[in-house]
Design a protein around this motif. Structure first.
Motif, short mmCIF file in Angstrom:
data_model
loop_
_atom_site.label_atom_id
_atom_site.label_comp_id
_atom_site.label_asym_id
_atom_site.label_seq_id
_atom_site.Cartn_x
_atom_site.Cartn_y
_atom_site.Cartn_z
N ALA A 46 50.95 66.47 60.28
CA ALA A 46 49.61 66.81 59.79
C ALA A 46 49.41 66.35 58.35
O ALA A 46 50.30 66.47 57.52
N GLY A 47 48.25 65.77 58.09
CA GLY A 47 47.92 65.29 56.76
C GLY A 47 48.32 63.85 56.51
O GLY A 47 47.95 63.26 55.50
N LEU A 48 49.03 63.22 57.44
CA LEU A 48 49.44 61.82 57.31
C LEU A 48 48.63 60.99 58.30
O LEU A 48 48.60 61.28 59.50
N PHE A 49 47.94 59.97 57.79
CA PHE A 49 47.06 59.13 58.60
C PHE A 49 47.64 57.72 58.70
O PHE A 49 48.16 57.19 57.71
N ALA A 50 47.54 57.11 59.88
CA ALA A 50 48.02 55.74 60.08
C ALA A 50 47.01 54.98 60.93
O ALA A 50 46.25 55.56 61.70
N THR A 51 47.02 53.66 60.80
CA THR A 51 46.08 52.83 61.54
C THR A 51 46.51 52.66 62.99
O THR A 51 47.69 52.67 63.30
N GLU A 52 45.53 52.53 63.83
CA GLU A 52 45.73 52.21 65.24
C GLU A 52 45.15 50.82 65.51
O GLU A 52 44.96 50.44 66.65
N LYS A 53 44.83 50.08 64.46
CA LYS A 53 44.28 48.72 64.54
C LYS A 53 42.91 48.66 65.20
O LYS A 53 42.56 47.68 65.83
N GLN A 54 42.12 49.73 65.07
CA GLN A 54 40.76 49.73 65.56
C GLN A 54 39.83 49.47 64.38
O GLN A 54 40.05 50.00 63.30
N ILE A 55 38.83 48.65 64.58
CA ILE A 55 37.89 48.28 63.52
C ILE A 55 36.52 48.88 63.83
O ILE A 55 36.01 48.75 64.94
N LEU A 56 35.94 49.54 62.83
CA LEU A 56 34.58 50.07 62.94
C LEU A 56 33.71 49.33 61.93
O LEU A 56 34.15 49.07 60.81
N VAL A 57 32.49 49.00 62.32
CA VAL A 57 31.57 48.25 61.46
C VAL A 57 30.29 49.04 61.28
O VAL A 57 29.76 49.60 62.24
N SER A 58 29.79 49.08 60.07
CA SER A 58 28.50 49.73 59.79
C SER A 58 27.38 48.77 60.14
O SER A 58 27.01 47.93 59.35
N GLU A 59 26.88 48.89 61.37
CA GLU A 59 25.78 48.04 61.81
C GLU A 59 24.53 48.89 62.01
O GLU A 59 23.70 48.96 61.14
N THR A 60 24.40 49.54 63.16
CA THR A 60 23.23 50.36 63.42
C THR A 60 23.37 51.75 62.83
O THR A 60 22.39 52.48 62.70
#
Length: 182
Positions: free
Chosen positions: A81-95
């Motif tokens: 808990a409290g430790l974050f890691a990437t899952e290689k997913q990309i989110l983009v601010s579009e709509t």
């Protein structure tokens, strides 16, 4: 919007931990800029959208500078808990601001999520094929014709190697024939 600040545990580690109190910002990019001012040089930063209520968030149109910004999604580790890691997913601010999509994924994963700026340059991305061929039965090609195990030729006709079971229609050169579902 409200965000929690995260900082990388060590330069280049790819692991992030909560590093400060909640902050208010109009969007993800602004929150990241404010967080970067509080973290030691050489460490990457991230922000976790604060979830004050249950249910799905409403879309928030991205501000001018936020439009098109890409972020890696970080997910809180189930065993730490409290430790974050990437899952290689990309989110983009579009709509909508990417933070709103992150909220929705937080509900899906059942764990807190955070966003950090995407590191890969846009030039590393593979180009998308302009007119992909239908790759599975019942797919819709870029020409708008529906095929079922068949193909669409350049003359605009459609052929079917099997039945269309979606209840849709196949049209070619202005003519249409409807197919009934099984």
């Amino acid at each position: 919007m409200k965000f929690f600040s995260l900082a990388e545990t060590a330069a280049g580690s790819g692991l992030f931990e909560l590093s400060g109190a909640a902050l208010d910002a109009p969007g993800t990019s602004v929150a990241l800029t404010r967080t970067a001012k509080t973290v030691a040089a050489g460490l990457r930063v991230a922000v976790a959208p604060y979830r004050a209520m249950s249910g799905m968030p409403a879309p928030v149109a991205p501000a001018g500078a936020e439009q098109g910004q890409a972020y890696e999604l970080l997910i809180e580790q189930a065993d730490d808990a409290g430790l974050f890691a990437t899952e290689k997913q990309i989110l983009v601010s579009e709509t909508s601001d990417a933070a709103m999509t992150a909220y929705a994924l937080q509900l899906f994963y059942g764990r807190r999520v955070a966003l950090t700026p995407q590191l890969e340059a846009a030039t590393d991305a593979k180009p998308v094929e302009a007119n992909p061929a239908p790759s599975n039965p019942g797919s819709v090609s870029s020409s708008g014709a529906q095929t079922s195990g068949g193909s669409v030729s350049s003359g605009g006709s459609a052929s079917s190697g099997g039945a269309v079971t979606s209840g849709g229609s196949v049209s070619s050169s202005g003519t249409s024939s409807a197919a009934k579902g099984a």
